[in-house]
Design an enzyme around this catalytic site. Structure first.
Site, PDB file in Angstrom:
ATOM      1  N   GLU A 151       0.803  -1.227   0.000  1.00  0.00           N
ATOM      2  CA  GLU A 151       0.000   0.000   0.000  1.00  0.00           C
ATOM      3  C   GLU A 151       0.841   1.285   0.000  1.00  0.00           C
ATOM      4  OE1 GLU A 151      -2.838  -0.088   3.176  1.00  0.00           O
ATOM      5  OE2 GLU A 151      -3.907  -1.813   2.371  1.00  0.00           O
ATOM      6  N   GLU A 341      -5.287  -8.427   0.740  1.00  0.00           N
ATOM      7  CA  GLU A 341      -5.881  -8.105   2.047  1.00  0.00           C
ATOM      8  C   GLU A 341      -7.377  -7.872   1.868  1.00  0.00           C
ATOM      9  OE1 GLU A 341      -4.300  -4.997   4.526  1.00  0.00           O
ATOM     10  OE2 GLU A 341      -2.229  -5.570   4.136  1.00  0.00           O
TER      11      GLU A 341
END
Length: 429
Positions: A151, A341
Site C-alpha cells: 500500500e 488483504e
C-alpha cells in the site's frame, strides 16, 4: 501479517529501531498509547501461529521482513540473527506445506534512514535496493512469491502528508518526493527480484476504494475524481508504463509532475508484474468541500448515510469490491490479481472462551461471493488472503482495532480462535 504489527522483539537480537518504534514513543500519536514493542510476539511464537494457520486450513502465509532486523541501520552491516530468524519462519512454512509469501516493505522504515529524510530522500532508492538484494540472495532459493511494497499510497499519504502515521511528516513538499521514490522502489524492487530469484512470481499491492460522489452535482463528481486519482491511480499507472496520472482540472497533478521530473523516469517507473495485489476494505463517498485545501473534498461517513459499517466506521459493500476488482482487471498489462488483504474490525466479546463474531463471518462470506462473481466473469484471480490471522498492533489504532480470525490477549499472549476462524476452516475444507 506485517513485521511491525506482529513480531515484537523490538530492539532484540540485533534489530534496529523502525519509524514505528520512534513514532510510538511520542505517546500521544497512538490510541491507548500502545506500542509495537511486543505486539503479538510472533518472533517467539511463530511456530504456534503457523500451526494455527495450518489448522484453520490455509495453505499460504503472507508475512513481511523487518528492514531494520536485516539491516539495523538501514544500510551497511547485515544482522545475521535477523537473516536466521526469517530462515526459521520460511523453513517452518515449508515443513507444514504452507507456501511462504514475502512482502519486502510493510511500512517499517529503519529509524536511522528517517533521520536522513526517509522516503523523501532520493538515496532511499539506493538503500531500498540494497535491502531487496540482501533478501533476494538470502531467501530466493526457498521463496518464489514476492510482494515489493504494501500500500504505497497508504504510507506516503498517512506518513508524509497527513502526519497521522509514522514518521509523522506533513505537507506536499514531503508527499511529492515520497510518492516518486516509492513508485521507483516498486519497479526497481521488481527488477532486482527478477534478476536474482529463479522462477520468481512478483507482485506489489495497492489499497483500493471505489470513490463515489455524494450527489450528481458536478462539484461532487469532480471531487470524487480527484480522490480517485490519488487513492486508486497514483501508483498502479506508473507501474503499467502510463506515468503518474494527470487531470487538467486538478492542478496538483501538474505540480507533482514538475516537482518529480516525471518525464525523465517513465521507463524506470515501469515493471511487468506477474500479479497485482488488491487490498480492499470499503468504498468512500465524498462531496465537494471548499474548506479543504487543494483536494477540496471530504468524506461523507457511512454512519451519517445510514448504511452498514464496521467497527472502524467503514462502509460494508461487497458490490463495490466486485467493481474495483473488475476495474483493475481492465488495465492493459494486468495479468493476474491476488486479493492480498480483505477483512474487518468489529468489537469482539470473549464469553466463556468463545468469540461469536457473526458480523465478521458475514463480511467474509459476502466479500468472497464478490470475488467468485468476478472470477466467474473471467477475471484471473489466483488467490485471496484474509486480513488477518491474529489480532495485532493496528498502527495508529494501537491494539484496539482487532481484525484477526484469532483473538490475542495482549497481556498473556493467549490465542483464542474466533468463530470466524472456525468458519474459514470449514469453508476451506
Amino acid at each position: 501479517m506485517s513485521a511491525a504489527q506482529n513480531e515484537g522483539a523490538a530492539g532484540l537480537y540485533g534489530r534496529g529501531h523502525s519509524i514505528w518504534d520512534t513514532f510510538a514513543r511520542s505517546g500521544s500519536k497512538i490510541k491507548g498509547k500502545h506500542k509495537p514493542t511486543v505486539a503479538c510476539d510472533f518472533y517467539h511464537r511463530y511456530k504456534d501461529d503457523l500451526l494455527l494457520t495450518k489448522a484453520l486450513g490455509f495453505n499460504t502465509f503472507r508475512f513481511s521482513i523487518s528492514w531494520s532486523r536485516i539491516l539495523p541501520d538501514g544500510t551497511g552491516k547485515i544482522n545475521k540473527e535477523g537473516i536466521d530468524f526469517y530462515h526459521r519462519v520460511i523453513d517452518e512454512c515449508i515443513k507444514l506445506d504452507i507456501t511462504p509469501f514475502i512482502t519486502l516493505y510493510h511500512w517499517d522504515l529503519p529509524h536511522e534512514l528517517e533521520k536522513n529524510g526517509g522516503w523523501t530522500n532520493y538515496f532511499v532508492n539506493k538503500w531500498f535496493n540494497r535491502f531487496v538484494t540482501v533478501c533476494a540472495e538470502a531467501y530466493g532459493s526457498k521463496v518464489k512469491n514476492w510482494i515489493i511494497l504494501n500500500e504505497p499510497f497508504g504510507f506516503t499519504s498517512l506518513g508524509y502528508m497527513l502526519g497521522i502515521h509514522a514518521p509523522g511528516k506533513k505537507g506536499f513538499d514531503n508527499f511529492f518526493p515520497a510518492v516518486h521514490h516509492a513508485a521507483l522502489a516498486q519497479a526497481d524492487g521488481g527488477r532486482i527480484i527478477r534478476s536474482l530469484v529463479e522462477d520468481a512470481h512478483i507482485g506489489t499491492t495497492f489499497s483500493l476504494s471505489e470513490i463515489v460522489p455524494y450527489s450528481d452535482k458536478e462539484q461532487d463528481i469532480l471531487a470524487a475524481k480527484r480522490i480517485d486519482l490519488l487513492m486508486n491511480r497514483l501508483f498502479i499507472e506508473p507501474a503499467l508504463g502510463k506515468g503518474f496520472p494527470r487531470d487538467d482540472a486538478f492542478k496538483l497533478t501538474e505540480k507533482m509532475h514538475m516537482y518529480n521530473k516525471e518525464w525523465k523516469y517513465v521507463e524506470r517507473l515501469t515493471f511487468d508484474f506477474d500479479f497485482i495485489g488488491v487490498q480492499y476494505y470499503f468504498p468512500l463517498v465524498v462531496r465537494y468541500n471548499s474548506m479543504i485545501p487543494v483536494i477540496q473534498a471530504s468524506e461523507v461517513k457511512a454512519k451519517k448515510r445510514g448504511v452498514p459499517h464496521t467497527g472502524m466506521g467503514w462502509e460494508i459493500n461487497p458490490d463495490s469490491f466486485y467493481r474495483m476488482i473488475k476495474r483493475i482487471w481492465e488495465y492493459d498489462g494486468v495479468k493476474e490479481i491476488i486479493i492480498t488483504e480483505n477483512g474487518s474490525y468489529f468489537k469482539d466479546e470473549l464469553k466463556k472462551g468463545t468469540i461469536n463474531d457473526i458480523q465478521r463471518i458475514n463480511y467474509y462470506e459476502q466479500h468472497l461471493q464478490a470475488v467468485l462473481k468476478a472470477k466467474k466473469e473471467g477475471v484471473n484471480i489466483k488467490g485471496y488472503f484474509a486480513w488477518t490471522l491474529t489480532d495485532n498492533f493496528e498502527w495508529a489504532e494501537g491494539n484496539n482495532a482487532r481484525f484477526g480470525l484469532v483473538h490475542v490477549d495482549f497481556e498473556t499472549q493467549l490465542r483464542t480462535v474466533k468463530n470466524s476462524g472456525y468458519w474459514f476452516r470449514d469453508f476451506l475444507a
